[in-house]
Design a protein around this motif. Structure first.
Motif, PDB file in Angstrom:
ATOM      1  N   SER A   1      47.699  20.211  35.998  1.00 35.26           N
ATOM      2  CA  SER A   1      46.686  20.650  36.972  1.00 35.26           C
ATOM      3  C   SER A   1      47.118  20.249  38.378  1.00 35.26           C
ATOM      4  O   SER A   1      47.932  19.344  38.557  1.00 35.26           O
ATOM      5  CB  SER A   1      45.350  19.998  36.625  1.00 35.26           C
ATOM      6  OG  SER A   1      45.508  18.603  36.729  1.00 35.26           O
ATOM      7  N   ASN A   2      46.566  20.959  39.325  1.00 36.46           N
ATOM      8  CA  ASN A   2      46.887  20.667  40.719  1.00 36.46           C
ATOM      9  C   ASN A   2      45.835  19.770  41.352  1.00 36.46           C
ATOM     10  O   ASN A   2      44.661  19.837  40.999  1.00 36.46           O
ATOM     11  CB  ASN A   2      47.000  21.976  41.496  1.00 36.46           C
ATOM     12  CG  ASN A   2      48.444  22.438  41.526  1.00 36.46           C
ATOM     13  OD1 ASN A   2      49.252  22.037  40.672  1.00 36.46           O
ATOM     14  ND2 ASN A   2      48.765  23.265  42.505  1.00 36.46           N
ATOM     15  N   ILE A   3      46.291  18.950  42.295  1.00 32.21           N
ATOM     16  CA  ILE A   3      45.342  18.123  43.056  1.00 32.21           C
ATOM     17  C   ILE A   3      45.557  18.371  44.547  1.00 32.21           C
ATOM     18  O   ILE A   3      46.587  18.892  44.949  1.00 32.21           O
ATOM     19  CB  ILE A   3      45.525  16.614  42.738  1.00 32.21           C
ATOM     20  CG1 ILE A   3      46.980  16.183  42.998  1.00 32.21           C
ATOM     21  CG2 ILE A   3      45.107  16.304  41.308  1.00 32.21           C
ATOM     22  CD1 ILE A   3      47.207  14.692  42.900  1.00 32.21           C
TER      23      ILE A   3
ATOM     24  N   PRO B   1      52.103   7.179  40.350  1.00 33.32           N
ATOM     25  CA  PRO B   1      51.622   8.569  40.330  1.00 33.32           C
ATOM     26  C   PRO B   1      50.185   8.698  40.834  1.00 33.32           C
ATOM     27  O   PRO B   1      49.363   7.801  40.615  1.00 33.32           O
ATOM     28  CB  PRO B   1      51.690   8.927  38.842  1.00 33.32           C
ATOM     29  CG  PRO B   1      52.646   7.954  38.245  1.00 33.32           C
ATOM     30  CD  PRO B   1      52.524   6.702  39.030  1.00 33.32           C
ATOM     31  N   ILE B   2      49.946   9.815  41.505  1.00 33.18           N
ATOM     32  CA  ILE B   2      48.586  10.106  41.982  1.00 33.18           C
ATOM     33  C   ILE B   2      47.975  11.109  41.009  1.00 33.18           C
ATOM     34  O   ILE B   2      48.580  12.144  40.731  1.00 33.18           O
ATOM     35  CB  ILE B   2      48.625  10.723  43.398  1.00 33.18           C
ATOM     36  CG1 ILE B   2      49.458   9.833  44.333  1.00 33.18           C
ATOM     37  CG2 ILE B   2      47.216  10.914  43.946  1.00 33.18           C
ATOM     38  CD1 ILE B   2      49.661  10.424  45.720  1.00 33.18           C
ATOM     39  N   GLU B   3      46.796  10.791  40.497  1.00 33.35           N
ATOM     40  CA  GLU B   3      46.235  11.625  39.428  1.00 33.35           C
ATOM     41  C   GLU B   3      45.054  12.485  39.862  1.00 33.35           C
ATOM     42  O   GLU B   3      44.628  13.360  39.123  1.00 33.35           O
ATOM     43  CB  GLU B   3      45.798  10.738  38.243  1.00 33.35           C
ATOM     44  CG  GLU B   3      46.885   9.823  37.690  1.00 33.35           C
ATOM     45  CD  GLU B   3      48.069  10.577  37.076  1.00 33.35           C
ATOM     46  OE1 GLU B   3      47.982  11.817  36.944  1.00 33.35           O
ATOM     47  OE2 GLU B   3      49.088   9.918  36.765  1.00 33.35           O
TER      48      GLU B   3
ATOM     49  N   SER C   1      48.380  21.221  48.198  1.00 33.80           N
ATOM     50  CA  SER C   1      48.035  21.313  46.795  1.00 33.80           C
ATOM     51  C   SER C   1      49.295  20.958  46.011  1.00 33.80           C
ATOM     52  O   SER C   1      50.336  21.595  46.182  1.00 33.80           O
ATOM     53  CB  SER C   1      47.579  22.739  46.509  1.00 33.80           C
ATOM     54  OG  SER C   1      47.237  22.823  45.169  1.00 33.80           O
ATOM     55  N   VAL C   2      49.240  19.910  45.203  1.00 37.00           N
ATOM     56  CA  VAL C   2      50.432  19.438  44.492  1.00 37.00           C
ATOM     57  C   VAL C   2      50.081  19.150  43.044  1.00 37.00           C
ATOM     58  O   VAL C   2      48.906  19.085  42.682  1.00 37.00           O
ATOM     59  CB  VAL C   2      50.987  18.142  45.139  1.00 37.00           C
ATOM     60  CG1 VAL C   2      51.609  18.412  46.482  1.00 37.00           C
ATOM     61  CG2 VAL C   2      49.895  17.092  45.233  1.00 37.00           C
ATOM     62  N   GLU C   3      51.128  18.982  42.237  1.00 38.53           N
ATOM     63  CA  GLU C   3      50.874  18.698  40.822  1.00 38.53           C
ATOM     64  C   GLU C   3      50.389  17.269  40.639  1.00 38.53           C
ATOM     65  O   GLU C   3      50.924  16.349  41.260  1.00 38.53           O
ATOM     66  CB  GLU C   3      52.175  18.862  40.036  1.00 38.53           C
ATOM     67  CG  GLU C   3      52.301  20.230  39.434  1.00 38.53           C
ATOM     68  CD  GLU C   3      53.571  20.346  38.594  1.00 38.53           C
ATOM     69  OE1 GLU C   3      54.129  19.306  38.185  1.00 38.53           O
ATOM     70  OE2 GLU C   3      53.977  21.485  38.372  1.00 38.53           O
ATOM     71  N   ALA C   4      49.415  17.082  39.773  1.00 39.96           N
ATOM     72  CA  ALA C   4      48.958  15.717  39.462  1.00 39.96           C
ATOM     73  C   ALA C   4      50.140  14.929  38.930  1.00 39.96           C
ATOM     74  O   ALA C   4      51.020  15.484  38.263  1.00 39.96           O
ATOM     75  CB  ALA C   4      47.840  15.765  38.433  1.00 39.96           C
ATOM     76  N   GLY C   5      50.166  13.657  39.250  1.00 37.70           N
ATOM     77  CA  GLY C   5      51.284  12.831  38.788  1.00 37.70           C
ATOM     78  C   GLY C   5      52.371  12.684  39.829  1.00 37.70           C
ATOM     79  O   GLY C   5      53.311  11.917  39.662  1.00 37.70           O
TER      80      GLY C   5
END
Ligand code: TSB
Ligand code: ZN
Length: 644
Positions: free
Chosen positions: A2-4, A52-54, A15-19
């Motif tokens: 998912s994107n965050i 990682p950023i979740e 908008s980037v990928e989680a993690g």
């Protein structure tokens, strides 16, 4: 995946990928940023660059320009220190290792004391590990597994039992080192570019003297070698100027365990400097319309119950002495005594302002760990005064006090200082009297007074006196550490407590305001500062010994004694070194004692009735008659010259 959404400091969003890790985002912004990056801030909290950023978050990258990042950097260096100690001395048990104001430390439990040679070895090992480019990795462990894992590392186990949640974080450094730690840390050891171990000291586990004594290794770390060197130079300079060392070498003061910590004994030379400072400021005050009084150092507890000291300042007071029918306390401040002097007769508006001043001795129960030489003591004499005035007079009185401070600083050669408006902490009802209107008025009066003088100031919450806000004058030592010296305080509280009054022009009773003020602080703190400011080489007017006569051989003893007598008669503080030592040796000693002038006399000087003058800073000044020398030194004294 998912994107965050990541929000950057400029408000832009990605908008980037989680993690994704903060370091990846820094790299995508630019390699310069990634190279300079030390740590991140995620939603306001410090956060590892490699963690990682979740979820959606606001992200900031802190670089090697940021003081908060420096603390993280130092914390990581403390881990490096612990890793090096364990590699060299595997039996050592680890305590805690936080960053501190100018560096970091780590506490160790080890039977053998560390030596200065060990320190060198450890530092070398740190560099060796640093070169391995090891990552600081954050891992998670369950509490019960953790306690097993740390086994006989008793301090860590104690910390884990007390502080850890169900699952706690740890940081590894290479395959062997692991530490129970909240982090964050730098990504890897290649970030650590400049560090040095400084000293070893004893420290009790958890700072409690009933606990086991540990060995604390202090070190410091900076982002660059240049910053580190600058700091080390300042440290050297601070050691050279340290008033505790100079106080001993120059025989200014001593502290004796038989008397107690924080209770200095002034030796004759220190006492001379102090008396000169006291006489100086007393004379300025006389000229400024102050009336000097003497009052006792103690009083009944009731006096401090009435003033509010008992309710708000008790933790800084020595406990009371029980007498037959009453309890007495050593006074922590002079105000109540001065208030009783104001109250001792009827006052009319025509008498105001009444300025009551005293070199007031007072006692404060400072914690033993906070005591330092003369600068923080338990018995002290304050250049104190309390000005009783009408509300209309506050501004003018405030401004005269500030002028007095500036004049005194000029005369003492103090040029570096900052003004600080010290305000209460509203939430702290224990430390400050509870009366919002009064605090607001005091604050407003001080701000207006400072603004109309055009003086800049910084603000500090939680630094006020219990009875009102203060305008403090802050001086910094060589290491940049600031302390309060002069202070001017507006007080509406004590006049109420003591129901003070004066008869106004209308024939009715009115309540005066009190301005508490100290121009040159306590004698102790100011002289500590002056010793460091001048590295012990006081200006001639303050020097305990202003001149020393140095006969070259025994043949000049009589002539030299005659000179000393004449100097004495002329009011110069002079001594003589009659020992049968080589004159160069005597000069060296006089130099170490920082005596401004040395008068060397041999056969030739004696025949011509002259003296060969040497100055502590400029060396040989040529041959002069005593009258010539006297007129020169008098000019320096009268003008209170700060340099010869
Ligand atoms: C100015 N009642 C006021 C007085 O009228 C008063 O006592 N103010 S104070 O609490 O701020 O202290 C005055 C000054 O004493 C401080 O600004 C500081 O310079 C000095 N001082 C305070 N505590 C110590 C200490 N433990 N050792 C040396 N000097 C101290
Ligand atoms: Zn006071």
């Amino acid at each position: 995946m998912s994107n965050i959404e990541i929000t950057l400091p400029d408000g832009s969003q990605r908008s980037v990928e989680a993690g994704i890790r903060p370091i990846d985002i820094a790299r995508s912004i630019g390699t310069r940023l990634a190279d300079a990056a030390i740590v991140a801030r995620l939603n306001g909290e410090l956060y590892d660059l490699t963690r990682p950023i979740e979820a959606d978050a606001a992200l900031q990258i802190l670089t090697n320009k940021d003081p908060e990042a420096l603390q993280v950097y130092r914390h990581s260096t403390a881990h490096l220190l612990a890793a090096a100690v364990l590699e060299l001395y595997p039996e050592t048990k680890l305590g805690i290792g936080p960053p501190i104001e100018n560096g970091f430390y780590y506490d160790f439990d080890r039977a053998t004391p560390f030596t200065p040679e060990d320190l060198e070895k450890i530092e070398k090992k740190m560099w060796e590990i640093q070169k391995r480019n090891l990552p600081y990795e954050r891992i998670y462990t369950k509490k019960e597994d953790g306690l097993k894992k740390y086994g006989d590392a008793w301090m860590k186990c104690e910390l884990i039992s007390e502080r850890a949640g169900e699952v706690f974080s740890e940081y590894t450094l290479g395959p062997y080192f692991i530490d129970f730690c909240r982090g964050p840390h730098v990504p890897d050891t290649s970030k650590l570019k400049a560090f040095k171990l400084l000293s070893i000291a004893g420290a009790y586990w958890k700072g409690d003297e009933h606990n086991k004594q540990l060995q604390r290794i202090y070190g410091t770390a900076f982002f660059s070698q240049k910053d580190l060197e600058e700091y080390l130079n300042r440290l050297e300079e601070a050691k050279r100027r340290d008033h505790r060392r100079l106080g001993k070498e120059l025989e200014l003061f001593t502290v004796n365990e038989a008397v107690g910590a924080g209770l200095p004994l002034w030796l004759p030379k220190g006492a001379t400097v102090r008396r000169l400072l006291e006489e100086y400021i007393l004379e300025r005050e006389r000229a400024g319309g102050y009336q000097h009084v003497y009052t006792p150092d103690l009083a009944k507890v009731e006096l401090y119950q009435r003033s509010g000291h008992w309710a708000h300042y008790q933790s800084s007071m020595f406990p009371p002495m029980d007498l037959e029918t009453e309890q007495m306390v050593l006074r922590p401040m002079n105000c109540p005594h001065h208030i009783l002097i104001f109250e001792s007769k009827q006052r009319s508006y025509r008498d105001l302002p009444v300025r009551i001043a005293e070199m007031g001795t007072m006692y404060r129960y400072e914690r033993s760990g906070a005591l330092s030489g003369l600068s923080r003591v338990r018995a002290m004499t304050l250049n104190d005064a309390h000005i009783f005035c009408t509300p209309d007079q506050i501004k003018e009185e405030f401004s005269s006090v500030m002028k007095l401070v500036e004049q005194a600083y000029r005369d003492l050669g103090i040029t570096q200082y900052r003004y600080r408006l010290s305000l209460r902490d509203k939430a702290d009802k224990e430390k400050y009297v509870d009366n919002d209107a009064m605090w607001e008025l005091g604050e407003q009066v001080l701000r207006e007074a400072m603004d109309s003088l055009g003086l800049p100031y910084v603000e500090a919450r939680g630094e006020a006196a219990f009875y009102g806000p203060k305008l403090d004058i802050q001086l910094a030592d060589v290491m940049g550490h600031e302390e309060t010296y002069s202070t001017v305080q507006v007080d509406f509280h004590l006049p109420n407590q003591f129901e003070l009054k004066y008869v106004g022009a209308d024939g009715k009773d009115h309540r005066p305001v009190i301005i508490h003020r100290a121009v040159v602080s306590t004698m102790e703190r100011m002289i500590a500062y002056l010793i460091e400011l001048y590295a012990g080489a006081f200006p001639v007017w303050l020097a305990p010994v202003q001149a020393i006569v140095l006969p070259i051989t025994d043949r000049q003893t009589e002539y030299a004694r005659g000179l000393q007598k004449q100097l004495d008669a002329a009011g110069i503080r002079a001594t003589i070194d009659e020992r049968s030592e080589k004159v160069n040796f005597k000069i060296r000693e006089a130099q170490l004692q920082k005596i401004p002038f040395m008068l060397v006399v041999g056969d030739r000087e004696q025949q011509n009735n002259q003296v060969a003058v040497r100055n502590r800073k400029h060396g040989d000044q040529g041959v002069k008659t005593l009258e010539e020398f006297l007129s020169g030194i008098r000019a320096l004294i009268e003008s209170r010259a700060v340099a010869e």
